[in-house]
Design a protein around this motif. Sequence first.
Motif, PDB file in Angstrom:
ATOM      1  N   GLY A 268       0.808  -1.213   0.000  1.00  0.00           N
ATOM      2  CA  GLY A 268       0.000   0.000   0.000  1.00  0.00           C
ATOM      3  C   GLY A 268       0.841   1.263   0.000  1.00  0.00           C
ATOM      4  O   GLY A 268       0.470   2.269  -0.612  1.00  0.00           O
ATOM      5  N   LEU A 269       1.989   1.213   0.684  1.00  0.00           N
ATOM      6  CA  LEU A 269       2.892   2.369   0.685  1.00  0.00           C
ATOM      7  C   LEU A 269       3.570   2.549  -0.667  1.00  0.00           C
ATOM      8  O   LEU A 269       3.759   3.672  -1.134  1.00  0.00           O
ATOM      9  CB  LEU A 269       3.970   2.207   1.768  1.00  0.00           C
ATOM     10  CG  LEU A 269       3.514   2.260   3.221  1.00  0.00           C
ATOM     11  CD1 LEU A 269       4.706   2.032   4.140  1.00  0.00           C
ATOM     12  CD2 LEU A 269       2.814   3.565   3.550  1.00  0.00           C
ATOM     13  N   ALA A 270       3.921   1.432  -1.289  1.00  0.00           N
ATOM     14  CA  ALA A 270       4.662   1.486  -2.549  1.00  0.00           C
ATOM     15  C   ALA A 270       3.767   1.847  -3.736  1.00  0.00           C
ATOM     16  O   ALA A 270       4.223   2.488  -4.679  1.00  0.00           O
ATOM     17  CB  ALA A 270       5.343   0.136  -2.807  1.00  0.00           C
ATOM     18  N   VAL A 271       2.510   1.442  -3.674  1.00  0.00           N
ATOM     19  CA  VAL A 271       1.589   1.668  -4.787  1.00  0.00           C
ATOM     20  C   VAL A 271       0.738   2.892  -4.442  1.00  0.00           C
ATOM     21  O   VAL A 271       0.170   2.964  -3.373  1.00  0.00           O
ATOM     22  CB  VAL A 271       0.678   0.437  -4.987  1.00  0.00           C
ATOM     23  CG1 VAL A 271      -0.375   0.698  -6.031  1.00  0.00           C
ATOM     24  CG2 VAL A 271       1.513  -0.763  -5.352  1.00  0.00           C
ATOM     25  N   GLY A 272       0.663   3.817  -5.333  1.00  0.00           N
ATOM     26  CA  GLY A 272      -0.173   4.992  -5.106  1.00  0.00           C
ATOM     27  C   GLY A 272      -1.644   4.633  -5.069  1.00  0.00           C
ATOM     28  O   GLY A 272      -2.066   3.659  -5.686  1.00  0.00           O
ATOM     29  N   SER A 273      -2.438   5.421  -4.351  1.00  0.00           N
ATOM     30  CA  SER A 273      -3.868   5.113  -4.234  1.00  0.00           C
ATOM     31  C   SER A 273      -4.598   5.259  -5.565  1.00  0.00           C
ATOM     32  O   SER A 273      -5.670   4.693  -5.743  1.00  0.00           O
ATOM     33  CB  SER A 273      -4.515   5.980  -3.165  1.00  0.00           C
ATOM     34  OG  SER A 273      -4.374   7.341  -3.484  1.00  0.00           O
ATOM     35  N   ASP A 274      -4.031   5.995  -6.517  1.00  0.00           N
ATOM     36  CA  ASP A 274      -4.655   6.146  -7.835  1.00  0.00           C
ATOM     37  C   ASP A 274      -4.029   5.258  -8.897  1.00  0.00           C
ATOM     38  O   ASP A 274      -4.363   5.361 -10.072  1.00  0.00           O
ATOM     39  CB  ASP A 274      -4.578   7.610  -8.288  1.00  0.00           C
ATOM     40  CG  ASP A 274      -5.462   8.503  -7.448  1.00  0.00           C
ATOM     41  OD1 ASP A 274      -6.477   8.005  -6.922  1.00  0.00           O
ATOM     42  OD2 ASP A 274      -5.136   9.694  -7.299  1.00  0.00           O
ATOM     43  N   SER A 275      -3.138   4.368  -8.498  1.00  0.00           N
ATOM     44  CA  SER A 275      -2.434   3.499  -9.442  1.00  0.00           C
ATOM     45  C   SER A 275      -3.319   2.339  -9.887  1.00  0.00           C
ATOM     46  O   SER A 275      -4.139   1.830  -9.111  1.00  0.00           O
ATOM     47  CB  SER A 275      -1.174   2.946  -8.767  1.00  0.00           C
ATOM     48  OG  SER A 275      -0.604   1.915  -9.541  1.00  0.00           O
ATOM     49  N   ALA A 276      -3.140   1.894 -11.104  1.00  0.00           N
ATOM     50  CA  ALA A 276      -3.854   0.717 -11.607  1.00  0.00           C
ATOM     51  C   ALA A 276      -3.456  -0.534 -10.822  1.00  0.00           C
ATOM     52  O   ALA A 276      -4.222  -1.503 -10.755  1.00  0.00           O
ATOM     53  CB  ALA A 276      -3.571   0.522 -13.088  1.00  0.00           C
ATOM     54  N   ALA A 277      -2.277  -0.514 -10.202  1.00  0.00           N
ATOM     55  CA  ALA A 277      -1.830  -1.650  -9.398  1.00  0.00           C
ATOM     56  C   ALA A 277      -2.576  -1.723  -8.064  1.00  0.00           C
ATOM     57  O   ALA A 277      -2.486  -2.730  -7.360  1.00  0.00           O
ATOM     58  CB  ALA A 277      -0.328  -1.558  -9.153  1.00  0.00           C
ATOM     59  N   ASN A 278      -3.311  -0.696  -7.718  1.00  0.00           N
ATOM     60  CA  ASN A 278      -4.094  -0.669  -6.487  1.00  0.00           C
ATOM     61  C   ASN A 278      -5.434  -1.351  -6.757  1.00  0.00           C
ATOM     62  O   ASN A 278      -6.475  -0.723  -6.806  1.00  0.00           O
ATOM     63  CB  ASN A 278      -4.289   0.778  -6.029  1.00  0.00           C
ATOM     64  CG  ASN A 278      -4.962   0.878  -4.680  1.00  0.00           C
ATOM     65  OD1 ASN A 278      -5.144  -0.105  -3.988  1.00  0.00           O
ATOM     66  ND2 ASN A 278      -5.347   2.082  -4.319  1.00  0.00           N
ATOM     67  N   PHE A 279      -5.394  -2.663  -6.926  1.00  0.00           N
ATOM     68  CA  PHE A 279      -6.575  -3.412  -7.352  1.00  0.00           C
ATOM     69  C   PHE A 279      -7.483  -3.831  -6.217  1.00  0.00           C
ATOM     70  O   PHE A 279      -8.587  -4.279  -6.430  1.00  0.00           O
ATOM     71  CB  PHE A 279      -6.160  -4.646  -8.168  1.00  0.00           C
ATOM     72  CG  PHE A 279      -5.369  -5.637  -7.375  1.00  0.00           C
ATOM     73  CD1 PHE A 279      -6.006  -6.686  -6.752  1.00  0.00           C
ATOM     74  CD2 PHE A 279      -3.995  -5.505  -7.252  1.00  0.00           C
ATOM     75  CE1 PHE A 279      -5.274  -7.601  -6.011  1.00  0.00           C
ATOM     76  CE2 PHE A 279      -3.256  -6.414  -6.526  1.00  0.00           C
ATOM     77  CZ  PHE A 279      -3.904  -7.467  -5.897  1.00  0.00           C
ATOM     78  N   VAL A 280      -7.046  -3.680  -4.946  1.00  0.00           N
ATOM     79  CA  VAL A 280      -7.826  -4.236  -3.834  1.00  0.00           C
ATOM     80  C   VAL A 280      -9.064  -3.407  -3.490  1.00  0.00           C
ATOM     81  O   VAL A 280     -10.112  -4.015  -3.343  1.00  0.00           O
ATOM     82  CB  VAL A 280      -6.926  -4.479  -2.614  1.00  0.00           C
ATOM     83  CG1 VAL A 280      -7.721  -4.978  -1.426  1.00  0.00           C
ATOM     84  CG2 VAL A 280      -5.840  -5.488  -2.950  1.00  0.00           C
ATOM     85  N   PRO A 281      -9.186  -2.185  -3.312  1.00  0.00           N
ATOM     86  CA  PRO A 281      -8.338  -0.997  -3.285  1.00  0.00           C
ATOM     87  C   PRO A 281      -7.857  -0.679  -1.864  1.00  0.00           C
ATOM     88  O   PRO A 281      -8.437  -1.133  -0.887  1.00  0.00           O
ATOM     89  CB  PRO A 281      -9.275   0.103  -3.767  1.00  0.00           C
ATOM     90  CG  PRO A 281     -10.599  -0.320  -3.222  1.00  0.00           C
ATOM     91  CD  PRO A 281     -10.598  -1.830  -3.271  1.00  0.00           C
ATOM     92  N   LEU A 282      -6.825   0.148  -1.792  1.00  0.00           N
ATOM     93  CA  LEU A 282      -6.249   0.552  -0.510  1.00  0.00           C
ATOM     94  C   LEU A 282      -6.148   2.066  -0.446  1.00  0.00           C
ATOM     95  O   LEU A 282      -5.800   2.697  -1.435  1.00  0.00           O
ATOM     96  CB  LEU A 282      -4.844  -0.043  -0.354  1.00  0.00           C
ATOM     97  CG  LEU A 282      -4.720  -1.562  -0.474  1.00  0.00           C
ATOM     98  CD1 LEU A 282      -3.266  -1.964  -0.548  1.00  0.00           C
ATOM     99  CD2 LEU A 282      -5.416  -2.251   0.673  1.00  0.00           C
ATOM    100  N   ASN A 283      -6.434   2.621   0.722  1.00  0.00           N
ATOM    101  CA  ASN A 283      -6.212   4.043   0.944  1.00  0.00           C
ATOM    102  C   ASN A 283      -5.338   4.210   2.183  1.00  0.00           C
ATOM    103  O   ASN A 283      -4.896   3.227   2.778  1.00  0.00           O
ATOM    104  CB  ASN A 283      -7.544   4.816   1.043  1.00  0.00           C
ATOM    105  CG  ASN A 283      -8.400   4.402   2.232  1.00  0.00           C
ATOM    106  OD1 ASN A 283      -7.968   3.661   3.106  1.00  0.00           O
ATOM    107  ND2 ASN A 283      -9.620   4.885   2.262  1.00  0.00           N
ATOM    108  N   THR A 284      -5.075   5.436   2.583  1.00  0.00           N
ATOM    109  CA  THR A 284      -4.187   5.686   3.723  1.00  0.00           C
ATOM    110  C   THR A 284      -4.703   5.029   4.998  1.00  0.00           C
ATOM    111  O   THR A 284      -3.929   4.440   5.762  1.00  0.00           O
ATOM    112  CB  THR A 284      -4.012   7.199   3.929  1.00  0.00           C
ATOM    113  OG1 THR A 284      -3.492   7.758   2.721  1.00  0.00           O
ATOM    114  CG2 THR A 284      -3.052   7.500   5.062  1.00  0.00           C
TER     115      THR A 284
END
Length: 149
Positions: free
Chosen positions: A107-123
């Motif tokens: 979650g720290l490495a992937v930005g919250s707006d990244s396509a890799a944030n598929f779960v999604p995760l926020n701060t």
Amino acid sequence: MMASSFPVQATTARHPVRLVARVVGAVFLLVGVFGFVPGVTSDYHSMMFAGHHSQAKLVGLFQVSVLHNVVHLLFGITGLLLARSVAGARAYLVGGGAIYLVLWLYGLAVGSDSAANFVPLNTADNWLHLALGIGMLGLGLVLVRRTAD
């Protein structure tokens, strides 16, 4: 010989690590269910199957999707099943704690707006994952060690 094995079984049946794994599993199961409940989950109408575009938030704080909720349900069921033995409960807490620490780093490495944030995760999810990782890992290690002493 049979009488001496009875107290050992009674002790393992009430082992603290099993109780904690059951509680953690039940909480994950409830979180997974509540993720599908409008009102408990704000902006429910915007929930997507996966990805960072879902604006649904559990208790207005933790970003969720259908996939995220299903993962919580499966993680909860796994905890309840593994809590049937001391070794399984310990594996659930230690392994789950390690998974949540990896998820925190992800979650720290992937930005919250990244396509890799598929779960999604926020701060908020990231901080919760850190706390869960440390808590589950610590409880899985300490409860087994403490009762063995």
